[in-house]
Scaffold this motif. Structure first.
Motif, PDB file in Angstrom:
ATOM      1  N   ASN A 176      12.338   2.909 -10.965  1.00 27.66           N
ATOM      2  CA  ASN A 176      11.365   3.688 -11.716  1.00 27.66           C
ATOM      3  C   ASN A 176      11.158   5.082 -11.126  1.00 27.66           C
ATOM      4  O   ASN A 176      10.593   5.959 -11.766  1.00 27.66           O
ATOM      5  CB  ASN A 176      10.031   2.939 -11.775  1.00 27.66           C
ATOM      6  CG  ASN A 176       9.071   3.552 -12.772  1.00 27.66           C
ATOM      7  OD1 ASN A 176       9.483   4.110 -13.780  1.00 27.66           O
ATOM      8  ND2 ASN A 176       7.799   3.445 -12.476  1.00 27.66           N
ATOM      9  N   VAL A 177      11.605   5.315  -9.897  1.00 25.14           N
ATOM     10  CA  VAL A 177      11.419   6.606  -9.239  1.00 25.14           C
ATOM     11  C   VAL A 177      12.570   7.531  -9.626  1.00 25.14           C
ATOM     12  O   VAL A 177      13.731   7.132  -9.630  1.00 25.14           O
ATOM     13  CB  VAL A 177      11.350   6.424  -7.704  1.00 25.14           C
ATOM     14  CG1 VAL A 177      11.162   7.744  -7.011  1.00 25.14           C
ATOM     15  CG2 VAL A 177      10.224   5.476  -7.344  1.00 25.14           C
TER      16      VAL A 177
ATOM     17  N   SER B 151      12.034   5.774   0.348  1.00 21.35           N
ATOM     18  CA  SER B 151      13.136   5.396   1.234  1.00 21.35           C
ATOM     19  C   SER B 151      12.676   5.347   2.686  1.00 21.35           C
ATOM     20  O   SER B 151      13.018   4.423   3.432  1.00 21.35           O
ATOM     21  CB  SER B 151      14.300   6.375   1.094  1.00 21.35           C
ATOM     22  OG  SER B 151      14.785   6.354  -0.226  1.00 21.35           O
ATOM     23  N   TYR B 152      11.883   6.327   3.098  1.00 19.27           N
ATOM     24  CA  TYR B 152      11.336   6.298   4.455  1.00 19.27           C
ATOM     25  C   TYR B 152      10.397   5.107   4.651  1.00 19.27           C
ATOM     26  O   TYR B 152      10.358   4.507   5.716  1.00 19.27           O
ATOM     27  CB  TYR B 152      10.604   7.596   4.780  1.00 19.27           C
ATOM     28  CG  TYR B 152      11.516   8.755   5.094  1.00 19.27           C
ATOM     29  CD1 TYR B 152      12.629   8.587   5.899  1.00 19.27           C
ATOM     30  CD2 TYR B 152      11.260  10.016   4.582  1.00 19.27           C
ATOM     31  CE1 TYR B 152      13.472   9.643   6.184  1.00 19.27           C
ATOM     32  CE2 TYR B 152      12.103  11.089   4.856  1.00 19.27           C
ATOM     33  CZ  TYR B 152      13.208  10.884   5.658  1.00 19.27           C
ATOM     34  OH  TYR B 152      14.033  11.932   5.940  1.00 19.27           O
TER      35      TYR B 152
ATOM     36  N   PHE C 269       0.794  -1.230   0.000  1.00 11.95           N
ATOM     37  CA  PHE C 269       0.000   0.000   0.000  1.00 11.95           C
ATOM     38  C   PHE C 269       0.828   1.282   0.000  1.00 11.95           C
ATOM     39  O   PHE C 269       0.278   2.347  -0.241  1.00 11.95           O
ATOM     40  CB  PHE C 269      -0.957  -0.002   1.197  1.00 11.95           C
ATOM     41  CG  PHE C 269      -2.009  -1.059   1.088  1.00 11.95           C
ATOM     42  CD1 PHE C 269      -2.976  -0.984   0.107  1.00 11.95           C
ATOM     43  CD2 PHE C 269      -2.011  -2.146   1.942  1.00 11.95           C
ATOM     44  CE1 PHE C 269      -3.950  -1.962  -0.011  1.00 11.95           C
ATOM     45  CE2 PHE C 269      -2.974  -3.128   1.830  1.00 11.95           C
ATOM     46  CZ  PHE C 269      -3.939  -3.038   0.854  1.00 11.95           C
ATOM     47  N   VAL C 270       2.144   1.197   0.261  1.00  8.15           N
ATOM     48  CA  VAL C 270       2.981   2.401   0.249  1.00  8.15           C
ATOM     49  C   VAL C 270       4.037   2.318  -0.850  1.00  8.15           C
ATOM     50  O   VAL C 270       4.112   3.180  -1.730  1.00  8.15           O
ATOM     51  CB  VAL C 270       3.648   2.633   1.626  1.00  8.15           C
ATOM     52  CG1 VAL C 270       4.598   3.811   1.580  1.00  8.15           C
ATOM     53  CG2 VAL C 270       2.599   2.841   2.700  1.00  8.15           C
ATOM     54  N   LEU C 271       4.854   1.276  -0.821  1.00  9.61           N
ATOM     55  CA  LEU C 271       6.001   1.223  -1.722  1.00  9.61           C
ATOM     56  C   LEU C 271       5.637   0.925  -3.175  1.00  9.61           C
ATOM     57  O   LEU C 271       6.178   1.559  -4.089  1.00  9.61           O
ATOM     58  CB  LEU C 271       7.009   0.197  -1.205  1.00  9.61           C
ATOM     59  CG  LEU C 271       7.595   0.514   0.169  1.00  9.61           C
ATOM     60  CD1 LEU C 271       8.542  -0.575   0.607  1.00  9.61           C
ATOM     61  CD2 LEU C 271       8.290   1.860   0.157  1.00  9.61           C
TER      62      LEU C 271
ATOM     63  N   ASN D 119      10.775  13.900  -4.443  1.00  7.92           N
ATOM     64  CA  ASN D 119      10.165  13.689  -3.129  1.00  7.92           C
ATOM     65  C   ASN D 119       9.646  12.264  -2.969  1.00  7.92           C
ATOM     66  O   ASN D 119       9.627  11.723  -1.869  1.00  7.92           O
ATOM     67  CB  ASN D 119       9.034  14.689  -2.904  1.00  7.92           C
ATOM     68  CG  ASN D 119       9.558  16.093  -2.712  1.00  7.92           C
ATOM     69  OD1 ASN D 119      10.716  16.284  -2.344  1.00  7.92           O
ATOM     70  ND2 ASN D 119       8.717  17.076  -2.991  1.00  7.92           N
ATOM     71  N   TRP D 120       9.210  11.659  -4.077  1.00  8.87           N
ATOM     72  CA  TRP D 120       8.733  10.274  -4.006  1.00  8.87           C
ATOM     73  C   TRP D 120       9.869   9.320  -3.673  1.00  8.87           C
ATOM     74  O   TRP D 120       9.654   8.299  -3.019  1.00  8.87           O
ATOM     75  CB  TRP D 120       8.064   9.868  -5.312  1.00  8.87           C
ATOM     76  CG  TRP D 120       6.739  10.532  -5.512  1.00  8.87           C
ATOM     77  CD1 TRP D 120       6.415  11.422  -6.491  1.00  8.87           C
ATOM     78  CD2 TRP D 120       5.574  10.365  -4.706  1.00  8.87           C
ATOM     79  NE1 TRP D 120       5.113  11.826  -6.343  1.00  8.87           N
ATOM     80  CE2 TRP D 120       4.569  11.183  -5.240  1.00  8.87           C
ATOM     81  CE3 TRP D 120       5.276   9.624  -3.574  1.00  8.87           C
ATOM     82  CZ2 TRP D 120       3.303  11.273  -4.704  1.00  8.87           C
ATOM     83  CZ3 TRP D 120       4.012   9.703  -3.034  1.00  8.87           C
ATOM     84  CH2 TRP D 120       3.042  10.520  -3.591  1.00  8.87           C
ATOM     85  N   TYR D 121      11.063   9.632  -4.138  1.00 10.51           N
ATOM     86  CA  TYR D 121      12.227   8.802  -3.828  1.00 10.51           C
ATOM     87  C   TYR D 121      12.494   8.824  -2.326  1.00 10.51           C
ATOM     88  O   TYR D 121      12.740   7.794  -1.706  1.00 10.51           O
ATOM     89  CB  TYR D 121      13.450   9.293  -4.611  1.00 10.51           C
ATOM     90  CG  TYR D 121      14.639   8.372  -4.518  1.00 10.51           C
ATOM     91  CD1 TYR D 121      14.723   7.265  -5.345  1.00 10.51           C
ATOM     92  CD2 TYR D 121      15.661   8.600  -3.620  1.00 10.51           C
ATOM     93  CE1 TYR D 121      15.798   6.409  -5.272  1.00 10.51           C
ATOM     94  CE2 TYR D 121      16.744   7.759  -3.536  1.00 10.51           C
ATOM     95  CZ  TYR D 121      16.811   6.663  -4.371  1.00 10.51           C
ATOM     96  OH  TYR D 121      17.869   5.809  -4.296  1.00 10.51           O
ATOM     97  N   VAL D 122      12.419   9.994  -1.742  1.00  8.79           N
ATOM     98  CA  VAL D 122      12.640  10.130  -0.297  1.00  8.79           C
ATOM     99  C   VAL D 122      11.514   9.438   0.466  1.00  8.79           C
ATOM    100  O   VAL D 122      11.753   8.727   1.443  1.00  8.79           O
ATOM    101  CB  VAL D 122      12.737  11.621   0.090  1.00  8.79           C
ATOM    102  CG1 VAL D 122      12.813  11.789   1.586  1.00  8.79           C
ATOM    103  CG2 VAL D 122      13.939  12.255  -0.579  1.00  8.79           C
TER     104      VAL D 122
END
Length: 162
Positions: free
Chosen positions: A139-140, A151-152, A108-110, A145-148
């Protein structure tokens, strides 16, 4: 990884799980296996009576044992079976909690974060033979911001495992 290879692997694994589930359901009904599946019950009551007659019901797999397997507490399980069954149930329940949490974060997140990236070009014309790279971190876009956020999400997923 190719989608058709992934689906083939999933199909084989589900088939094997169904086969082992069926075999276990049949084997636990056989009177000769009572000393394996409930050794303390056999020790307390004595050896089970030998049945020479053929019973077709013992060869039909049922799933009723699954619900009954989740009901007893550890003390009840220890009084009926052995310590290794209690340890196995602890490991199994712990694994469900760990991988359930990681699976929820992953699905649901990654996965949505990775799929919504624009680094790779996605072509749906020949989907079964396409690579699953569109669901990976590659793909990111770098520095977005989506990459960060992804990662979180991976950090939270890994911290949840411990």
């Amino acid at each position: 990884m190719i989608l058709s290879a992934l689906l083939t692997s999933v199909g084989i694994n589900l088939g094997l799980c169904l086969l082992f589930f069926t075999l276990y359901s049949i084997m636990r009904k056989q009177p000769n296996n009572a000393k394996v599946y409930a050794p303390r019950s056999v020790a307390a009551k004595g050896a089970p009576a030998e049945t020479n007659g053929f019973d077709f019901d013992r060869l039909l797999p049922t799933a009723g044992w699954v619900k009954r397997a989740w009901q007893p507490s550890e003390d009840q399980l220890l009084s009926v079976t052995s310590l290794d069954a209690v340890v196995f149930m602890r490991i199994f329940i712990f694994s469900l909690k760990v991988f359930g949490f990681g699976g929820i974060i992953g699905v649901f997140v990654l996965l949505p974060i990775n799929f919504l990236g624009t680094q790779l070009e996605v072509d749906f014309s020949d989907l079964p033979n396409k690579s699953l790279d569109s669901f990976s971190i590659s793909n990111v876009d770098d520095g977005s911001n989506w990459y960060v956020c992804g990662s979180y999400g991976r950090v939270v997923e890994n911290c949840g495992k411990y």
